[in-house]
Design a protein around this motif. Structure first.
Motif: not given
Length: 358
Positions: A154-159, A172-176, A290-296
Motif C-alpha cells: 500500500n505504501l509503495y503504491q500510494s507514495s 516489501v518487508v512488514p515491520f514488527t 489513509i492509503p498507506t500501511g495503515v490500511t494494510f
C-alpha cells in the motif's frame, strides 16, 4: 557481514523509526551479521546496544526543518566504512542529511563493494511547499540505492516517491515490534479506548478528542509532545492523558482497553507500530482510511474498523458497530492476533530480511 545503519536517532530515544532501526539490528544480528549504528544526539558518544550492536552517536550541530545535521560526518563516513569493513549500509529515510552524505560518497562506496539499501518509512507529507521540491531532488539523486525496503505494498503504491522507483528495486518487508503483548481474547466491548502517539498535528489528537468528548466512551491517551498542554486544555471528563509511560505500564493500558484508536490525518502515518503491538495482544484497531500501511494493517470488520479520515461521524459509527457486536467482537480479537502471528511476528520479519537478494 558487517552492516552500518544510518538513522536520525536510536534507542534509548523513543519513536517509530527508532523502533524499526532496533528491529533491523536484532534481526541482522540474529541472522549472523554484525551491526553498527550512526545516529544523532546532543553529544558525541559511543555505547553498546542491547543486542550487542555498537552505537556511534554524533553531535546534532544543527536541526533544520526536522533534519539533524552534523558538520563533519560527511568527511568521516568512508574512513568508518573501511575501518569496520562495512558491506551493507541501511539508510533510514526520510533523512535528507544522511541521504546526501551517502549520495556524495556513493561511487567510492560502490568501489568498496558496499550494498546501499534505503529503508523508506514515509513521504514528506507535512511540508506542502517543500515536499514537491524535496521529492523531485530525491528522485534525481536516489538511483544509487540497490534496494528500497518499505513496510507495505500500500505504501509503495500510494507514495509519490516510491511509486516512481523501478519495481524491481522495491522490497516489501512488514515491520514488527520487539515487545509483543501476551494474547488476550477480547469477548466484550465496554467502550474503553486507547490512543498512543506523539502530540504533533499529523497524529490528529485534536480531532480525536473533539470526537470522543461528547460520547459515552472513555479514552486514555499515552504520549508527549509539543501539543500536549493545548490538548489537555480541551475540556473532556471522559478523556485521560497519562503522558510517557514505561513499557510495563503501557502493557497494562493495552490489557484494559477494548480497542486502539488511530487518529492520524494524512500519509505521514505510513504504517503504525502501535497497531502491530495491539494486534500482538489481540486488541482490535479503529483506524482512518489513509492509503498507506495503515490500511494494510487495519481491516474493516475483520480486525476492527476503518473510518473516513477526519470524519467524526464515521469514527463514531465504527465505535457503535463494535458496541453492537456480540460474538463477532471476539472474532475481531482473534483475527487481529492471527494476523500478527501469520504476517507480523519477529520471526517472519527476520526471515524476510534474510531472504532479500542483497
Amino acid at each position: 557481514m558487517n552492516i552500518l545503519q544510518l538513522s536520525k536517532y536510536y534507542p534509548p530515544a523513543k519513536g517509530g523509526i527508532e523502533l524499526v532501526a532496533e528491529t533491523f539490528t536484532k534481526a541482522e544480528i540474529q541472522n549472523g551479521n554484525s551491526v553498527t549504528i550512526v545516529s544523532f544526539g546532543k553529544e558525541e558518544k559511543t555505547y553498546d546496544g542491547q543486542f550487542g550492536e555498537k552505537v556511534i552517536q554524533i553531535k546534532e550541530d544543527l536541526f533544520f526543518k526536522s533534519t539533524p545535521i552534523n558538520y563533519s560526518f560527511q568527511k568521516k563516513i568512508l574512513e568508518l566504512v573501511e575501518k569496520l569493513d562495512i558491506k551493507k549500509i541501511y539508510v533510514h529515510l526520510l533523512n535528507p542529511y544522511m541521504h546526501q552524505v551517502v549520495y556524495s560518497k556513493s561511487k567510492k562506496l560502490r568501489k568498496l563493494g558496499v550494498v546501499l539499501s534505503a529503508i523508506y518509512h514515509s513521504d514528506l507529507a507535512n511540508q506542502k511547499i517543500l515536499a514537491p521540491i524535496y521529492n523531485k531532488k530525491f528522485l534525481l539523486t536516489c538511483g544509487f540505492y540497490d534496494e528500497f525496503i518499505c513496510s507495505s505494498q500500500n505504501l509503495y503504491q500510494s507514495s509519490k516517491v516510491l511509486s516512481k522507483i523501478p519495481k524491481e528495486k522495491i522490497k516489501v518487508v512488514p515491520f514488527t515490534t520487539l515487545n509483543p503483548l501476551n494474547f488476550k481474547l477480547r469477548t466484550e466491548f465496554k467502550g474503553e479506548l486507547l490512543a498512543i502517539g506523539r502530540m504533533v498535528p499529523y497524529k490528529g489528537f485534536e480531532f480525536l478528542i473533539n470526537t470522543i468528548k461528547n460520547t459515552s466512551y472513555n479514552l486514555t491517551i499515552i504520549g508527549d509532545g509539543p501539543q500536549l498542554d493545548r490538548l489537555k486544555s480541551i475540556e473532556a471528563n471522559n478523556i485521560k492523558f497519562v503522558g510517557e509511560v514505561s513499557d510495563e505500564e503501557k502493557i497494562t493500558y493495552f490489557e484494559k482497553s477494548d480497542a486502539l484508536v488511530v487518529s492520524s490525518i494524512n500519509n505521514a502515518e505510513a504504517y503504525g507500530m502501535t497497531i502491530v503491538e495491539a494486534f500482538s495482544g489481540g486488541l482490535p484497531v479503529i483506524a482512518p482510511d489513509i492509503p498507506t500501511g495503515v490500511t494494510f494493517l487495519a481491516k474493516d470488520k475483520i480486525r476492527g474498523g476503518v473510518y473516513r479520515t477526519l470524519d467524526s461521524t464515521s469514527l463514531v459509527e465504527k465505535l457503535k458497530e463494535l458496541e453492537s457486536l456480540d460474538r463477532e467482537y471476539s472474532t475481531l480479537s482473534e483475527n487481529s492476533y492471527n494476523f500478527y502471528q501469520s504476517e507480523l511476528s519477529f520471526e517472519i520479519f527476520s526471515n524476510n530480511l534474510k531472504s532479500l537478494s542483497y
